[in-house]
Design a protein around this motif. Structure first.
Motif, PDB file in Angstrom:
ATOM      1  N   ALA A 175      18.659  53.975  27.179  1.00  0.00           N
ATOM      2  CA  ALA A 175      18.930  53.032  28.266  1.00  0.00           C
ATOM      3  C   ALA A 175      18.017  51.814  28.155  1.00  0.00           C
ATOM      4  N   ALA A 176      16.739  52.052  27.840  1.00  0.00           N
ATOM      5  CA  ALA A 176      15.792  50.950  27.673  1.00  0.00           C
ATOM      6  C   ALA A 176      16.173  50.091  26.473  1.00  0.00           C
ATOM      7  N   ALA A 177      16.553  50.738  25.371  1.00  0.00           N
ATOM      8  CA  ALA A 177      16.930  49.998  24.169  1.00  0.00           C
ATOM      9  C   ALA A 177      18.185  49.164  24.410  1.00  0.00           C
ATOM     10  N   ASP A 178      19.163  49.738  25.109  1.00  0.00           N
ATOM     11  CA  ASP A 178      20.397  48.997  25.398  1.00  0.00           C
ATOM     12  C   ASP A 178      20.111  47.792  26.289  1.00  0.00           C
ATOM     13  N   ALA A 179      19.268  47.999  27.310  1.00  0.00           N
ATOM     14  CA  ALA A 179      18.943  46.903  28.218  1.00  0.00           C
ATOM     15  C   ALA A 179      18.170  45.803  27.493  1.00  0.00           C
ATOM     16  N   PHE A 180      17.274  46.199  26.592  1.00  0.00           N
ATOM     17  CA  PHE A 180      16.526  45.214  25.805  1.00  0.00           C
ATOM     18  C   PHE A 180      17.483  44.380  24.956  1.00  0.00           C
ATOM     19  N   THR A 181      18.418  45.055  24.289  1.00  0.00           N
ATOM     20  CA  THR A 181      19.372  44.345  23.434  1.00  0.00           C
ATOM     21  C   THR A 181      20.233  43.387  24.248  1.00  0.00           C
ATOM     22  N   THR A 182      20.650  43.816  25.436  1.00  0.00           N
ATOM     23  CA  THR A 182      21.466  42.955  26.293  1.00  0.00           C
ATOM     24  C   THR A 182      20.693  41.722  26.742  1.00  0.00           C
TER      25      THR A 182
ATOM     26  N   THR B 133       9.242  52.335  24.789  1.00  0.00           N
ATOM     27  CA  THR B 133      10.329  51.777  23.983  1.00  0.00           C
ATOM     28  C   THR B 133      10.412  50.266  24.165  1.00  0.00           C
ATOM     29  N   LEU B 134      10.306  49.808  25.408  1.00  0.00           N
ATOM     30  CA  LEU B 134      10.336  48.367  25.662  1.00  0.00           C
ATOM     31  C   LEU B 134       9.168  47.662  24.981  1.00  0.00           C
ATOM     32  N   ARG B 135       7.975  48.242  25.063  1.00  0.00           N
ATOM     33  CA  ARG B 135       6.813  47.623  24.414  1.00  0.00           C
ATOM     34  C   ARG B 135       7.000  47.571  22.903  1.00  0.00           C
ATOM     35  N   ALA B 136       7.504  48.675  22.337  1.00  0.00           N
ATOM     36  CA  ALA B 136       7.674  48.737  20.884  1.00  0.00           C
ATOM     37  C   ALA B 136       8.737  47.748  20.407  1.00  0.00           C
ATOM     38  N   LEU B 137       9.853  47.660  21.134  1.00  0.00           N
ATOM     39  CA  LEU B 137      10.908  46.725  20.741  1.00  0.00           C
ATOM     40  C   LEU B 137      10.440  45.280  20.890  1.00  0.00           C
ATOM     41  N   ALA B 138       9.679  45.011  21.940  1.00  0.00           N
ATOM     42  CA  ALA B 138       9.148  43.658  22.116  1.00  0.00           C
ATOM     43  C   ALA B 138       8.243  43.285  20.946  1.00  0.00           C
TER      44      ALA B 138
ATOM     45  N   LEU C  59       8.342  44.594  17.896  1.00  0.00           N
ATOM     46  CA  LEU C  59       9.146  44.514  16.680  1.00  0.00           C
ATOM     47  C   LEU C  59       9.913  43.200  16.594  1.00  0.00           C
ATOM     48  N   HIS C  60      10.428  42.741  17.727  1.00  0.00           N
ATOM     49  CA  HIS C  60      11.291  41.559  17.727  1.00  0.00           C
ATOM     50  C   HIS C  60      10.570  40.288  18.181  1.00  0.00           C
ATOM     51  N   GLY C  61       9.251  40.344  18.282  1.00  0.00           N
ATOM     52  CA  GLY C  61       8.483  39.139  18.564  1.00  0.00           C
ATOM     53  C   GLY C  61       8.587  38.633  19.988  1.00  0.00           C
ATOM     54  N   VAL C  62       8.815  39.532  20.941  1.00  0.00           N
ATOM     55  CA  VAL C  62       8.877  39.144  22.352  1.00  0.00           C
ATOM     56  C   VAL C  62       7.485  39.310  22.961  1.00  0.00           C
ATOM     57  N   PRO C  63       6.945  38.289  23.613  1.00  0.00           N
ATOM     58  CA  PRO C  63       5.617  38.411  24.226  1.00  0.00           C
ATOM     59  C   PRO C  63       5.599  39.531  25.270  1.00  0.00           C
ATOM     60  N   PRO C  64       4.551  40.341  25.314  1.00  0.00           N
ATOM     61  CA  PRO C  64       4.504  41.452  26.274  1.00  0.00           C
ATOM     62  C   PRO C  64       4.492  40.995  27.725  1.00  0.00           C
ATOM     63  N   THR C  65       4.179  39.719  27.959  1.00  0.00           N
ATOM     64  CA  THR C  65       4.160  39.189  29.321  1.00  0.00           C
ATOM     65  C   THR C  65       5.503  38.611  29.752  1.00  0.00           C
ATOM     66  N   ASP C  66       6.515  38.674  28.899  1.00  0.00           N
ATOM     67  CA  ASP C  66       7.828  38.139  29.252  1.00  0.00           C
ATOM     68  C   ASP C  66       8.337  38.852  30.506  1.00  0.00           C
ATOM     69  N   PRO C  67       8.626  38.118  31.586  1.00  0.00           N
ATOM     70  CA  PRO C  67       9.018  38.764  32.851  1.00  0.00           C
ATOM     71  C   PRO C  67      10.300  39.579  32.752  1.00  0.00           C
ATOM     72  N   ARG C  68      11.120  39.309  31.751  1.00  0.00           N
ATOM     73  CA  ARG C  68      12.355  40.082  31.608  1.00  0.00           C
ATOM     74  C   ARG C  68      12.070  41.547  31.291  1.00  0.00           C
ATOM     75  N   LEU C  69      10.947  41.821  30.639  1.00  0.00           N
ATOM     76  CA  LEU C  69      10.583  43.209  30.359  1.00  0.00           C
ATOM     77  C   LEU C  69      10.337  43.973  31.662  1.00  0.00           C
ATOM     78  N   HIS C  70       9.621  43.337  32.598  1.00  0.00           N
ATOM     79  CA  HIS C  70       9.372  43.968  33.897  1.00  0.00           C
ATOM     80  C   HIS C  70      10.677  44.143  34.664  1.00  0.00           C
ATOM     81  N   GLU C  71      11.559  43.171  34.579  1.00  0.00           N
ATOM     82  CA  GLU C  71      12.844  43.268  35.272  1.00  0.00           C
ATOM     83  C   GLU C  71      13.660  44.445  34.742  1.00  0.00           C
ATOM     84  N   ILE C  72      13.669  44.613  33.424  1.00  0.00           N
ATOM     85  CA  ILE C  72      14.376  45.750  32.839  1.00  0.00           C
ATOM     86  C   ILE C  72      13.744  47.053  33.316  1.00  0.00           C
TER      87      ILE C  72
END
Length: 246
Positions: A42-49, A81-86, A88-101
């Motif tokens: 679910a986390a991986a799918d939401a990250f991809t979306t 999973t969200l931290r690891a995908l971020a 891997l794909h170069g997303v800053p850990p402070t990106d607010p979309r991660l918290h929203e997911i």
């Protein structure tokens, strides 16, 4: 906690989002533990979306925590999973979309995403970082009994016993409580044995049941005191995890 004992590893993949397990089974507990869905996928799918990464990824989950144990293992897996995908794909850990997911996945997932000691208010997803307890020796103990969260809430009397008291951090923790402990005890009386072992351990600062049980935790003055309590719990055949507060 789950990110200490379980590790979702992400690697580039040729196509799609792949999920595998790196071990045959997690620690087993007796009782019924219904499966409500896979929070890692679910986390991986939401990250991809949300982020539409240009490359694919594969996830391997090594699960070491007991299920239905009141320590938010699935939520911590989702956050890791969200931290690891971020990463891997170069997303800053402070990106607010991660918290929203994280908040959409579960009320306790944002705290797991923060990966440090926090105070959660509201539904649990409004977080305040807590200072002063980092590095405190911590012990988790599970007696090997699965406790259904739904059953605990069904047994709970629903009475509001008031907010967390004000004051310094440790004082608030000492005056705090877990309103789900009594209904959990009705379902799994062995929790009382775990609490007694932790409450009477030398060098203990405080102990509580975690979540809806049956895992209990304790903070200790020294690593040596924690390790002595760990040995006592292991002598009873109970699952333990000795660590420190982040």
């Amino acid at each position: 906690v789950e990110s200490i004992a379980s590790t979702p590893n992400t690697t580039p993949a040729k196509a799609g989002a792949q999920l595998g397990t790196g071990n045959d089974e997690a620690p087993r507990v007796s009782g019924n533990a219904p499966w409500h869905g896979n929070l890692v996928t679910a986390a991986a799918d939401a990250f991809t979306t949300s982020f539409a990464p240009e490359t694919h990824h594969a996830i391997t989950l090594e699960k070491h925590l007991p299920i239905a144990s009141g320590i938010g293992g699935g939520s911590a897996d989702a956050a890791a999973t969200l931290r690891a995908l971020a990463r891997l794909h170069g997303v800053p850990p402070t990106d607010p979309r991660l918290h929203e997911i994280a908040a959409k996945l579960g009320a306790d997932v944002p705290a797991c995403l923060a990966n440090r000691t926090t105070l959660g208010t509201g539904k649990g997803d409004t977080l305040t970082n807590l200072e002063g307890l980092s590095g405190t020796p911590l012990l988790l103990v599970n007696p090997g009994v699965a406790v259904s969260t739904a059953a605990v809430f069904k047994t709970w009397d629903g009475y509001d016993r008031g907010p967390i008291p004000e004051g310094n951090l440790l004082g608030r923790a000492l005056e705090g409580r877990n309103d789900l402990e009594l209904p959990a005890l009705a379902l799994a009386p062995v929790i009382a044995e775990v609490r007694t072992l932790l409450d009477t351990a030398q060098g203990v600062i405080l102990s509580r049941m975690s979540g809806s049980g049956a895992t209990c935790f304790a903070l200790f003055e020294t690593p040596e005191a924690r390790d002595t309590a760990t040995a006592a719990a292991q002598a009873k055949g109970w699952w333990t995890l000795a660590t420190t507060l982040a």
